[in-house]
Write an enzyme that holds these catalytic residues in place. Structure first.
Site, PDB file in Angstrom:
ATOM      1  CG  ASN A  95      -8.029  15.258  -0.520  1.00  0.00           C
ATOM      2  OD1 ASN A  95      -9.038  15.824  -1.199  1.00  0.00           O
ATOM      3  ND2 ASN A  95      -6.917  15.904  -0.420  1.00  0.00           N
ATOM      4  CG  HIS A 128     -11.333 -11.382  -8.426  1.00  0.00           C
ATOM      5  ND1 HIS A 128     -12.647 -11.618  -8.482  1.00  0.00           N
ATOM      6  CD2 HIS A 128     -11.249 -10.196  -8.454  1.00  0.00           C
ATOM      7  CE1 HIS A 128     -13.223 -10.419  -8.570  1.00  0.00           C
ATOM      8  NE2 HIS A 128     -12.333  -9.526  -8.327  1.00  0.00           N
ATOM      9  CB  ALA A 142       2.456  10.551  -3.497  1.00  0.00           C
ATOM     10  CB  THR A 146       2.457  -5.948  -1.653  1.00  0.00           C
ATOM     11  OG1 THR A 146       3.814  -5.649  -1.506  1.00  0.00           O
ATOM     12  CG2 THR A 146       1.926  -5.271  -2.927  1.00  0.00           C
ATOM     13  CE  LYS A 147       6.465  -9.295   0.729  1.00  0.00           C
ATOM     14  NZ  LYS A 147       8.009  -9.738   0.519  1.00  0.00           N
ATOM     15  NE  ARG A 170      11.759  -3.767  -1.623  1.00  0.00           N
ATOM     16  CZ  ARG A 170      11.511  -3.841  -3.170  1.00  0.00           C
ATOM     17  NH1 ARG A 170      11.166  -3.027  -3.682  1.00  0.00           N
ATOM     18  NH2 ARG A 170      11.271  -5.043  -3.631  1.00  0.00           N
ATOM     19  NE  ARG A 229      13.251  10.441   5.666  1.00  0.00           N
ATOM     20  CZ  ARG A 229      12.656  10.989   6.997  1.00  0.00           C
ATOM     21  NH1 ARG A 229      12.813  10.773   8.007  1.00  0.00           N
ATOM     22  NH2 ARG A 229      12.006  12.114   6.303  1.00  0.00           N
TER      23      ARG A 229
END
Length: 212
Positions: free
Chosen positions: A81, A111, A157, A162-163, A177, A180
């Site tokens: 989009n 950086h 959304a 980060t993992k 996280r 489910r």
């Protein structure tokens, strides 16, 4: 030399070669982002020239932003989009049948945290991002360097990923996280108790596939 450091995940700074590659991508983006929306053939031609790999039936709304383009590999039946950013100092590999909501950013680069290296030496790094098949990223999602998102997964959304996120789950939040696993109820009900129409269920059983 700095190009080799960049693609190997080593510290680098943007030299004249990388700057020129970036400008070449910007030239193509300028043409792409200033097309009329109905000029679909030209949009497709520019994407094929800009990206490292562009599968069949990919559609990216205007405007689009990338760093280099050649490090982006997208499978078939992709929809991105408006205001999609793909900062591809390292590879961004996206599977088949992926949907990405507006104002989403996929970032491979960062950086140095050390202020001297960052401010005085221009030290940067980049690590690949991989997104599996049948993934949906909601609006305003941020994907950070080195992340892998598994097949069939939905990222809510506004999430910041980060993992790594595994296959077949719904994940959201900052940082994102797993909430489910995806299950049969998700086929029966598409949103907060709203039941999926039999027409869609029947088409799925017949193996019909939607293409834009």
């Amino acid at each position: 030399m700095q190009y080799q450091h960049m693609i190997k995940g080593e510290l680098y700074h943007q030299d004249k070669v990388l700057f020129e590659l970036n400008m070449q991508a910007r030239d193509k983006l300028f043409d792409y982002n200033h097309l009329r929306y109905r000029n679909l053939d030209k949009r497709k031609a520019i994407l094929n020239d800009l990206l490292g790999e562009a599968g069949e039936n990919i559609f990216i709304e205007l405007p689009l932003q990338v760093d280099y383009g050649f490090n982006i590999h997208i499978g078939k039946n992709f929809f991105g989009n408006n205001n999609l950013t793909m900062a591809d100092a390292a590879k961004i590999v996206i599977g088949d049948n992926v949907l990405i909501g507006p104002y989403t950013g996929i970032y491979t680069g960062g950086h140095s945290i050390d202020p001297g290296l960052r401010a005085k030496e221009g030290a940067e790094y980049a690590f690949p991002v991989t997104i599996g098949n049948n993934v949906w990223l909601g609006a305003n999602v941020t994907i950070t360097p080195g992340v892998t998102i598994g097949d069939n997964t939905v990222i809510g959304a506004g999430s910041v990923v980060t993992k790594d996120i595994p296959n077949n789950v719904v994940a959201y939040g900052n940082p994102a996280r797993v909430a489910r696993k995806i299950n049969i109820q998700d086929r029966k009900y598409y949103f907060h108790g709203h039941k999926t129409s039999q027409d869609f269920i029947d088409r799925l059983k017949r193996g019909e596939v939607f293409h834009r």
